[in-house]
Design an enzyme around this catalytic site. Structure first.
Site, PDB file in Angstrom:
ATOM      1  N   SER A 136      11.221  97.403  24.981  1.00 53.32           N
ATOM      2  CA  SER A 136      10.030  97.768  25.761  1.00 53.32           C
ATOM      3  C   SER A 136      10.049  99.288  25.954  1.00 53.32           C
ATOM      4  O   SER A 136      11.108  99.917  25.808  1.00 53.32           O
ATOM      5  CB  SER A 136      10.094  97.080  27.131  1.00 53.32           C
ATOM      6  OG  SER A 136       9.159  97.636  28.039  1.00 53.32           O
ATOM      7  N   TYR A 149      14.679  94.495  34.816  1.00 52.63           N
ATOM      8  CA  TYR A 149      13.982  94.506  33.519  1.00 52.63           C
ATOM      9  C   TYR A 149      14.305  95.799  32.761  1.00 52.63           C
ATOM     10  O   TYR A 149      14.606  95.760  31.562  1.00 52.63           O
ATOM     11  CB  TYR A 149      12.472  94.347  33.741  1.00 52.63           C
ATOM     12  CG  TYR A 149      11.675  94.151  32.470  1.00 52.63           C
ATOM     13  CD1 TYR A 149      11.654  92.902  31.829  1.00 52.63           C
ATOM     14  CD2 TYR A 149      10.938  95.185  31.910  1.00 52.63           C
ATOM     15  CE1 TYR A 149      10.922  92.712  30.665  1.00 52.63           C
ATOM     16  CE2 TYR A 149      10.197  95.001  30.748  1.00 52.63           C
ATOM     17  CZ  TYR A 149      10.183  93.767  30.136  1.00 52.63           C
ATOM     18  OH  TYR A 149       9.448  93.573  28.977  1.00 52.63           O
TER      19      TYR A 149
HETATM   20  N1  NAP Z   1       3.488  91.952  26.996  1.00 55.24           N
HETATM   21  C1  NAP Z   1       3.927  93.191  27.197  1.00 55.24           C
HETATM   22  O1  NAP Z   1       3.213  94.052  27.749  1.00 55.24           O
HETATM   23  C2  NAP Z   1       5.301  93.588  26.718  1.00 55.24           C
HETATM   24  C3  NAP Z   1       5.621  94.951  26.709  1.00 55.24           C
HETATM   25  C4  NAP Z   1       6.884  95.346  26.279  1.00 55.24           C
HETATM   26  C5  NAP Z   1       7.792  94.402  25.840  1.00 55.24           C
HETATM   27  N2  NAP Z   1       7.472  93.079  25.849  1.00 55.24           N
HETATM   28  C6  NAP Z   1       8.484  92.140  25.376  1.00 55.24           C
HETATM   29  O2  NAP Z   1       7.970  91.386  24.303  1.00 55.24           O
HETATM   30  C7  NAP Z   1       8.618  90.109  24.247  1.00 55.24           C
HETATM   31  C8  NAP Z   1       7.553  89.023  24.180  1.00 55.24           C
HETATM   32  O3  NAP Z   1       6.773  89.086  25.351  1.00 55.24           O
HETATM   33  P1  NAP Z   1       5.302  88.473  25.490  1.00 55.24           P
HETATM   34  O4  NAP Z   1       4.461  89.521  26.084  1.00 55.24           O
HETATM   35  O5  NAP Z   1       4.881  87.804  24.245  1.00 55.24           O
HETATM   36  O6  NAP Z   1       5.613  87.418  26.651  1.00 55.24           O
HETATM   37  P2  NAP Z   1       5.170  85.919  26.913  1.00 55.24           P
HETATM   38  O7  NAP Z   1       3.779  85.715  26.454  1.00 55.24           O
HETATM   39  O8  NAP Z   1       5.525  85.627  28.314  1.00 55.24           O
HETATM   40  O9  NAP Z   1       6.156  85.109  25.921  1.00 55.24           O
HETATM   41  C9  NAP Z   1       7.547  85.097  26.159  1.00 55.24           C
HETATM   42  C10 NAP Z   1       8.187  84.149  25.165  1.00 55.24           C
HETATM   43  O10 NAP Z   1       9.599  84.068  25.442  1.00 55.24           O
HETATM   44  C11 NAP Z   1       9.966  82.684  25.576  1.00 55.24           C
HETATM   45  N3  NAP Z   1      11.115  82.544  26.460  1.00 55.24           N
HETATM   46  C12 NAP Z   1      11.200  82.910  27.765  1.00 55.24           C
HETATM   47  N4  NAP Z   1      12.415  82.626  28.246  1.00 55.24           N
HETATM   48  C13 NAP Z   1      13.119  82.086  27.226  1.00 55.24           C
HETATM   49  C14 NAP Z   1      14.444  81.601  27.083  1.00 55.24           C
HETATM   50  N5  NAP Z   1      15.312  81.606  28.101  1.00 55.24           N
HETATM   51  N6  NAP Z   1      14.818  81.112  25.883  1.00 55.24           N
HETATM   52  C15 NAP Z   1      13.966  81.079  24.848  1.00 55.24           C
HETATM   53  N7  NAP Z   1      12.704  81.517  24.892  1.00 55.24           N
HETATM   54  C16 NAP Z   1      12.293  82.019  26.088  1.00 55.24           C
HETATM   55  C17 NAP Z   1       8.704  82.021  26.089  1.00 55.24           C
HETATM   56  O11 NAP Z   1       8.696  80.638  25.779  1.00 55.24           O
HETATM   57  P3  NAP Z   1       8.794  79.464  26.888  1.00 55.24           P
HETATM   58  O12 NAP Z   1       8.228  79.993  28.173  1.00 55.24           O
HETATM   59  O13 NAP Z   1       7.992  78.378  26.249  1.00 55.24           O
HETATM   60  O14 NAP Z   1      10.239  79.159  26.948  1.00 55.24           O
HETATM   61  C18 NAP Z   1       7.639  82.740  25.262  1.00 55.24           C
HETATM   62  O15 NAP Z   1       7.563  82.175  23.968  1.00 55.24           O
HETATM   63  C19 NAP Z   1       9.490  90.038  25.502  1.00 55.24           C
HETATM   64  O16 NAP Z   1      10.828  90.355  25.165  1.00 55.24           O
HETATM   65  C20 NAP Z   1       8.904  91.106  26.411  1.00 55.24           C
HETATM   66  O17 NAP Z   1       9.848  91.602  27.342  1.00 55.24           O
HETATM   67  C21 NAP Z   1       6.243  92.656  26.272  1.00 55.24           C
END
Ligand code: NAP
Length: 245
Positions: A136, A149
């Site tokens: 991130s 985080y």
């Molecule tokens: N969205 C943003 O603005 C942003 C910015 C910077 C970085 N990121 C990073 O990008 C990545 C994806 O985020 P996203 O925005 O797509 O979030 P999201 O829509 O909340 O999706 C998160 C994913 O992680 C899975 N997950 C959560 N806990 C888990 C666990 N213990 N074991 C296995 N799977 C797990 C969830 O599946 P289930 O809930 O079904 O388990 C879901 O598929 C993350 O690492 C996040 O920190 C996001």
């Protein structure tokens, strides 16, 4: 495919493959002829992600991760690339009475990346094997009210840089993508929590917009599949519309 058969197509394992960035990664790689195995914490969730093999696995549990990697190998006979995408937001307060939220956020975001990488690395092919970690911009910069985080995502960047040295002995590359705000459930929930609108947040981004999940998937695909990325390792690439520039 029968057990012990080897897939003719390259195989990706992506964590957090139920929605958001993980789902976009699955679609991107499948559209380029890859087979994609994915995991999330629920069967229903991972099924919705549309992978070729959906596995239930908590990435914060090393034993489950080891079993999951074994399932991928048993099913497809090979593993070419891993994308550590699973993550949770949270750990925003410094609670004097309770450390559980700190440990939860560190465990899923940082330990999960370590567990998956260490279990997958022995199976990745020399020269063409690839690991991409989704960190991130908060892995490169601190902000208020986000200690766990930020610590976890900085840890992912540090782990990426160190693992790149170890994996280089086999010419396997390891890189991190550091997205800014990406339009997913995670971002929308956080915006509601802090009470800031998308239009206000966009004012802090030079390009004046959020990143789309497909853009993260496109960059991940470049790092995994492009010849032009073969010499790129140990990097933390900010995909943030210029936020950190
Ligand atoms: N969205 C943003 O603005 C942003 C910015 C910077 C970085 N990121 C990073 O990008 C990545 C994806 O985020 P996203 O925005 O797509 O979030 P999201 O829509 O909340 O999706 C998160 C994913 O992680 C899975 N997950 C959560 N806990 C888990 C666990 N213990 N074991 C296995 N799977 C797990 C969830 O599946 P289930 O809930 O079904 O388990 C879901 O598929 C993350 O690492 C996040 O920190 C996001």
């Amino acid at each position: 495919m029968n057990a012990n058969q080897r897939s003719q197509k390259p195989v990706l394992f992506v964590t957090g493959g139920s929605r958001g960035i993980g789902k976009a990664i699955i679609e991107k790689f499948q559209s380029h002829g890859w087979v994609v195995a994915a995991c999330s914490t629920s069967a229903q969730g991972v099924q919705a992600g549309g992978s070729d093999l959906g596995l239930v696995c908590d990435v914060g549990n090393s034993v489950q991760v080891g079993q999951t990697i074994q399932s991928v190998i048993r099913t497809f006979g090979r593993l070419d690339a891993v994308i550590n995408n699973a993550g949770v937001a949270g750990g925003y307060s410094l609670n004097p009475d309770d450390d559980s939220e700190w440990h939860r956020v560190i465990n899923i975001n940082l330990n999960g990346t370590y567990y998956v990488s260490k279990h997958a690395l022995p199976y990745l092919p020399d020269y063409s094997g690839r690991i991409v970690n989704i960190s991130s911009v908060l892995g490169l910069k601190g902000v208020p009210d986000a200690a766990a985080y930020c610590a976890a995502k900085h840890g992912v960047v540090g782990f990426t840089r160190a693992l790149a040295h170890d994996a280089a002995k086999r010419h396997i590359t390891v890189n991190a993508i550091c997205p800014g705000w990406v339009r997913t459930d995670m971002a929308l929930t956080r915006m509601q929590e802090i009470g800031i609108s998308e239009s206000n947040l966009q004012k802090s981004v030079p390009l004046g917009r959020f990143i789309e999940p497909q853009e993260v998937a496109d960059l991940a695909y470049f790092l995994v599949a492009s010849e032009a990325a073969a010499g790129l390792t140990g990097q933390a690439i900010a995909l943030d519309g210029g936020f950190l520039a």
